[in-house]
Design an enzyme around this catalytic site. Structure first.
Site, PDB file in Angstrom:
ATOM      1  N   GLN A  32      -7.171 -14.007  30.506  1.00  0.00           N
ATOM      2  CA  GLN A  32      -7.838 -14.659  29.383  1.00  0.00           C
ATOM      3  C   GLN A  32      -7.143 -15.972  29.037  1.00  0.00           C
ATOM      4  O   GLN A  32      -6.028 -16.227  29.494  1.00  0.00           O
ATOM      5  CB  GLN A  32      -7.835 -13.711  28.160  1.00  0.00           C
ATOM      6  CG  GLN A  32      -6.462 -13.097  27.865  1.00  0.00           C
ATOM      7  CD  GLN A  32      -6.514 -11.690  27.292  1.00  0.00           C
ATOM      8  OE1 GLN A  32      -7.533 -11.279  26.748  1.00  0.00           O
ATOM      9  NE2 GLN A  32      -5.423 -10.947  27.397  1.00  0.00           N
ATOM     10  N   ASP A 139      -4.919  -1.406  32.634  1.00  0.00           N
ATOM     11  CA  ASP A 139      -6.148  -1.364  31.843  1.00  0.00           C
ATOM     12  C   ASP A 139      -6.137  -0.051  31.040  1.00  0.00           C
ATOM     13  O   ASP A 139      -5.993   1.031  31.617  1.00  0.00           O
ATOM     14  CB  ASP A 139      -7.338  -1.413  32.817  1.00  0.00           C
ATOM     15  CG  ASP A 139      -8.664  -1.177  32.112  1.00  0.00           C
ATOM     16  OD1 ASP A 139      -8.732  -1.287  30.875  1.00  0.00           O
ATOM     17  OD2 ASP A 139      -9.650  -0.873  32.826  1.00  0.00           O
ATOM     18  N   ASP A 157      -5.617  -0.941  19.643  1.00  0.00           N
ATOM     19  CA  ASP A 157      -5.334  -2.266  19.062  1.00  0.00           C
ATOM     20  C   ASP A 157      -5.862  -3.303  20.054  1.00  0.00           C
ATOM     21  O   ASP A 157      -5.108  -3.982  20.740  1.00  0.00           O
ATOM     22  CB  ASP A 157      -3.822  -2.401  18.856  1.00  0.00           C
ATOM     23  CG  ASP A 157      -3.437  -3.744  18.268  1.00  0.00           C
ATOM     24  OD1 ASP A 157      -4.326  -4.520  17.876  1.00  0.00           O
ATOM     25  OD2 ASP A 157      -2.223  -4.028  18.202  1.00  0.00           O
TER      26      ASP A 157
HETATM   27  N1  SAM Z   1      -5.179  -7.649  16.127  1.00  0.00           N
HETATM   28  C1  SAM Z   1      -6.003  -8.069  17.160  1.00  0.00           C
HETATM   29  C2  SAM Z   1      -7.462  -8.166  16.834  1.00  0.00           C
HETATM   30  O1  SAM Z   1      -7.998  -7.343  16.116  1.00  0.00           O
HETATM   31  O2  SAM Z   1      -8.067  -9.121  17.294  1.00  0.00           O
HETATM   32  C3  SAM Z   1      -5.737  -7.378  18.435  1.00  0.00           C
HETATM   33  C4  SAM Z   1      -4.478  -7.985  18.971  1.00  0.00           C
HETATM   34  S1  SAM Z   1      -3.803  -7.460  20.469  1.00  0.00           S
HETATM   35  C5  SAM Z   1      -3.126  -9.018  20.918  1.00  0.00           C
HETATM   36  C6  SAM Z   1      -5.145  -7.156  21.581  1.00  0.00           C
HETATM   37  C7  SAM Z   1      -4.644  -6.912  22.981  1.00  0.00           C
HETATM   38  O3  SAM Z   1      -5.559  -6.078  23.692  1.00  0.00           O
HETATM   39  C8  SAM Z   1      -4.492  -8.165  23.832  1.00  0.00           C
HETATM   40  O4  SAM Z   1      -3.131  -8.383  24.097  1.00  0.00           O
HETATM   41  C9  SAM Z   1      -5.286  -7.887  25.111  1.00  0.00           C
HETATM   42  O5  SAM Z   1      -4.669  -8.391  26.285  1.00  0.00           O
HETATM   43  C10 SAM Z   1      -5.342  -6.375  25.068  1.00  0.00           C
HETATM   44  N2  SAM Z   1      -6.434  -5.797  25.859  1.00  0.00           N
HETATM   45  C11 SAM Z   1      -7.707  -6.234  26.004  1.00  0.00           C
HETATM   46  N3  SAM Z   1      -8.386  -5.455  26.839  1.00  0.00           N
HETATM   47  C12 SAM Z   1      -7.546  -4.470  27.235  1.00  0.00           C
HETATM   48  C13 SAM Z   1      -7.669  -3.360  28.105  1.00  0.00           C
HETATM   49  N4  SAM Z   1      -8.825  -3.090  28.738  1.00  0.00           N
HETATM   50  N5  SAM Z   1      -6.593  -2.557  28.283  1.00  0.00           N
HETATM   51  C14 SAM Z   1      -5.411  -2.808  27.639  1.00  0.00           C
HETATM   52  N6  SAM Z   1      -5.235  -3.857  26.816  1.00  0.00           N
HETATM   53  C15 SAM Z   1      -6.285  -4.666  26.613  1.00  0.00           C
END
Ligand code: SAM
Length: 283
Positions: A32, A139, A157
């Site tokens: 991303q 993932d 999260d």
């Molecule tokens: N507080 C935030 C919000 O509500 O927008 C969420 C923050 S946290 C940084 C979200 C994280 O989810 C990101 O670091 C992203 O890389 C991760 N993420 C997205 N898709 C994912 C997946 N399929 N598996 C694991 N992590 C994932």
């Protein structure tokens, strides 16, 4: 020279624009586009694919409410699973509970963790070095399908259902997530702002109701997730966990002995009271 500005592009017809006082990182990761910059009102903040993820000023609200509500409602959580959460703020709040013996965090994008450690160090505040932490880069949807581990509390999260986060809003993910919970375990999810993203909440709660004895949502107001309160999904086979007495929560919170800035036992109870328009969305 005028300050640079970043626009959040989450909603179709509404743009929030952030003044940028300083850029720390702005590039594509393997998953991303990641930007970390400083805004005069919110401090350092991170955007992924044009969507605000977290800011130094208001992260406490989101992290306290997604961590302390399920852990204090459960009352005896030893094993916690976080899906996503790369900035480390959720891990920090979970590990404030000495009763938590183990926390696995599954993040898809190692760059989010590395760059957050460097540019948003107060989010994790050392939590990645805690011996109770098991950090997995994978993932989250694949992880929950494959793991044989069981958890008392699971916290999703995630980003919004766009890009790599999309799979974390599908029925197959929720079904696999249910299998990762120990008996009496509880699942909580980031579910967007219902006024602006009603379908996201409607779909999640419908899926969760097919899988769990009790599913609903609770609310927290987070300034940078604009458009009204944010919904946090709630699912468990133990309906009593949504109705733990405030006196019991107070006892548990007092025993925990940590200072919070949004969470209180009274706010915990009140967060489950839903305005009419949100009850109508979840039906
Ligand atoms: N507080 C935030 C919000 O509500 O927008 C969420 C923050 S946290 C940084 C979200 C994280 O989810 C990101 O670091 C992203 O890389 C991760 N993420 C997205 N898709 C994912 C997946 N399929 N598996 C694991 N992590 C994932």
């Amino acid at each position: 020279m005028a300050d640079e500005k970043f626009q959040e592009t989450l909603y179709k017809g509404w743009r929030t624009e952030y003044t940028c006082a300083e850029v720390y990182f702005d590039s594509e990761t393997d998953h991303q586009r990641l930007i970390i910059f400083r805004n005069p009102d919110f401090g350092r903040m991170m955007m992924l694919d044009g969507i605000t993820q977290t800011t130094e000023a208001d992260e406490f609200i989101y992290h306290e409410m997604l961590a302390h509500v399920p852990i204090l409602a459960h009352g005896a959580a030893k094993r916690v699973l976080i899906i996503g959460g790369g900035d480390g703020g959720m891990l920090r709040e979970v590990l404030r509970h000495p009763t938590v013996e183990h926390c696995t965090m599954v993040e898809i994008d190692p760059s989010v963790v590395e760059l957050s450690k460097e540019h948003l160090p107060n989010h994790s505040a050392g939590a990645f070095d805690d011996p109770r932490t098991n950090l997995v880069f994978a993932d989250g949807a694949a992880f929950v399908k494959e793991t044989t581990d069981r958890f008392d509390v699971m916290i999703v999260d995630s980003t919004d259902p766009i890009g790599p986060g999309e799979v974390l809003f599908e029925d197959t993910f929720y079904a696999a997530a249910r299998n990762c919970l120990a008996p009496g375990g509880v699942l909580v999810t980031q579910n967007g702002v219902p006024f602006m993203q009603p379908d996201e909440l409607r779909n999640t709660v419908a899926h969760l109701r097919n899988l769990f004895a009790d599913a609903s949502c609770y609310l927290a107001t987070i300034p940078t997730y604009v458009g009204g309160p944010m919904a946090l999904g709630w699912a468990t086979d133990n309906p009593d966990l949504r109705n733990v007495d405030e006196t019991v929560l107070e006892e548990r919170f007092k025993k925990l002995g940590v200072k919070t800035h949004y969470y209180t036992p009274a706010v915990h109870k009140a967060a489950f009271a839903l305005p009419g328009y949100i009850s109508e969305i979840i039906g």
